[in-house]
Design an enzyme around this catalytic site. Structure first.
Site, PDB file in Angstrom:
ATOM      1  N   ASP A 222       7.785  -1.020   1.223  1.00  0.00           N
ATOM      2  CA  ASP A 222       6.687  -1.014   2.184  1.00  0.00           C
ATOM      3  C   ASP A 222       5.612  -0.068   1.658  1.00  0.00           C
ATOM      4  OD1 ASP A 222       5.179  -1.277   4.674  1.00  0.00           O
ATOM      5  OD2 ASP A 222       7.044  -1.926   5.585  1.00  0.00           O
TER       6      ASP A 222
ATOM      7  N   GLU B  20       2.291   1.862  11.314  1.00  0.00           N
ATOM      8  CA  GLU B  20       1.872   1.608   9.924  1.00  0.00           C
ATOM      9  C   GLU B  20       0.625   2.417   9.589  1.00  0.00           C
ATOM     10  OE1 GLU B  20       2.156   0.606   7.062  1.00  0.00           O
ATOM     11  OE2 GLU B  20       3.643  -0.971   6.870  1.00  0.00           O
TER      12      GLU B  20
ATOM     13  N   ASN C 160       1.786  -4.600   0.274  1.00  0.00           N
ATOM     14  CA  ASN C 160       2.123  -3.247   0.695  1.00  0.00           C
ATOM     15  C   ASN C 160       1.984  -2.300  -0.490  1.00  0.00           C
ATOM     16  OD1 ASN C 160       2.916  -2.880   3.508  1.00  0.00           O
ATOM     17  ND2 ASN C 160       4.502  -4.402   3.093  1.00  0.00           N
TER      18      ASN C 160
END
Length: 287
Positions: free
Chosen positions: A200, A15, A152
């Protein structure tokens, strides 16, 4: 578009990619593995941390910020010493998730109920306990939003008057006006839900188009400034998690990903693809 994995390294939950233009270095994290990673001059360096980490962002002062479960810390890249900068979210059981710096070098941090067990197992998100916080260079914390599920995407308009911010629990990307005092106007639904997975992390190109990673969707969606699908970029991973523009001309799109039950060979890799439009640069933390 052809994809390559930038290193052989694989992670369980990659991430938070960040491209540092001044050093031509790529930063990202393995949330589940408690790792901060940097690829610079072809060399991969890994910092092992004591808690789950959601972002790894260099600072103007020369060290870096890491957003851990217990707070935001400075990480000395040479000695690996951690120093607490602030506790943005005092809610027990929460952890950091999305985090980026705006053009002023202020860190915006979205938090959520922790959904990762100590052995790396998934825990269900059963409460909207997350928030959005802004952290200035002097460590002053300003709460902006509450009641979030899974925050996100954090991207700002060029004039700094709007921010794109998503909640994966809603399957939706929102657009917020930023008031003169820094607080946010009520959310405007901007995009989603969509059949190709959940939203995301994202990156923005110089034309104002948003490139959104689609968890369980095996793709990126390039979205127009009006929240319409411009194109779908198919990817050889099951769960792309975020993306950032990098390279000398900001035309290399780096994409983080996570492991999945489908166990595709590149799941958990960082991918790179060359695109036809440059992106907007990342900003270091001003402190």
């Amino acid at each position: 578009m052809s994809c390559i994995a930038v290193t052989p390294h694989r992670v369980q939950l990659g991430e938070g990619p960040f491209w540092d233009a001044s050093t031509q270095a790529l930063y990202w994290v393995n949330i589940t593995g408690k790792q901060a990673l940097r690829l610079m001059d072809g060399q991969l360096q890994v910092w092992q941390l004591p808690e789950h980490v959601s972002a790894f962002i260099p600072c103007e002062s020369g060290d870096a910020l890491v957003t851990l479960s217990s707070g935001v810390y400075r990480l000395d890249l040479a000695t690996e010493a951690l120093t607490l900068l602030c506790v943005a979210d005092p809610q027990p059981g929460n952890r950091g998730n999305e985090a980026r710096c705006d053009a002023q070098g202020r860190l915006w941090l979205g938090t959520m109920q922790n959904n990762i067990g100590e052995r790396g197992e998934d825990l269900p998100v059963i409460r909207r306990s997350g928030g959005l916080f802004r952290i200035d260079a002097d460590a002053q914390v300003t709460p902006l939003l509450s009641g979030l599920g899974i925050p996100n995407t954090l991207l700002w308009s060029d004039d700094g008057r709007h921010v794109h911010f998503g909640d994966s629990l809603d399957g939706t990307l929102y657009r917020y006006g930023i008031q003169a005092d820094g607080q946010l106007d009520p959310a405007q639904r901007w995009f989603g839900p969509h059949e190709r997975g959940g939203p995301d992390g994202s990156a923005m190109d110089v034309d104002g188009y948003l490139w959104n990673a689609r968890w369980d969707g095996s793709c990126l969606l390039r979205l127009t400034p009006y929240g319409e699908v411009d194109r779908i970029i198919e990817l050889p991973v099951s769960r792309p998690t975020s993306c950032v523009f990098g390279g000398p001309n900001l035309t290399t799109l780096y994409i983080t990903s996570a492991a999945s039950p489908l166990d595709h060979p590149l799941d958990g890799a960082v991918l790179a693809i060359e695109v036809d439009v440059p992106g907007k640069p990342c900003h270091r933390f001003a402190g």
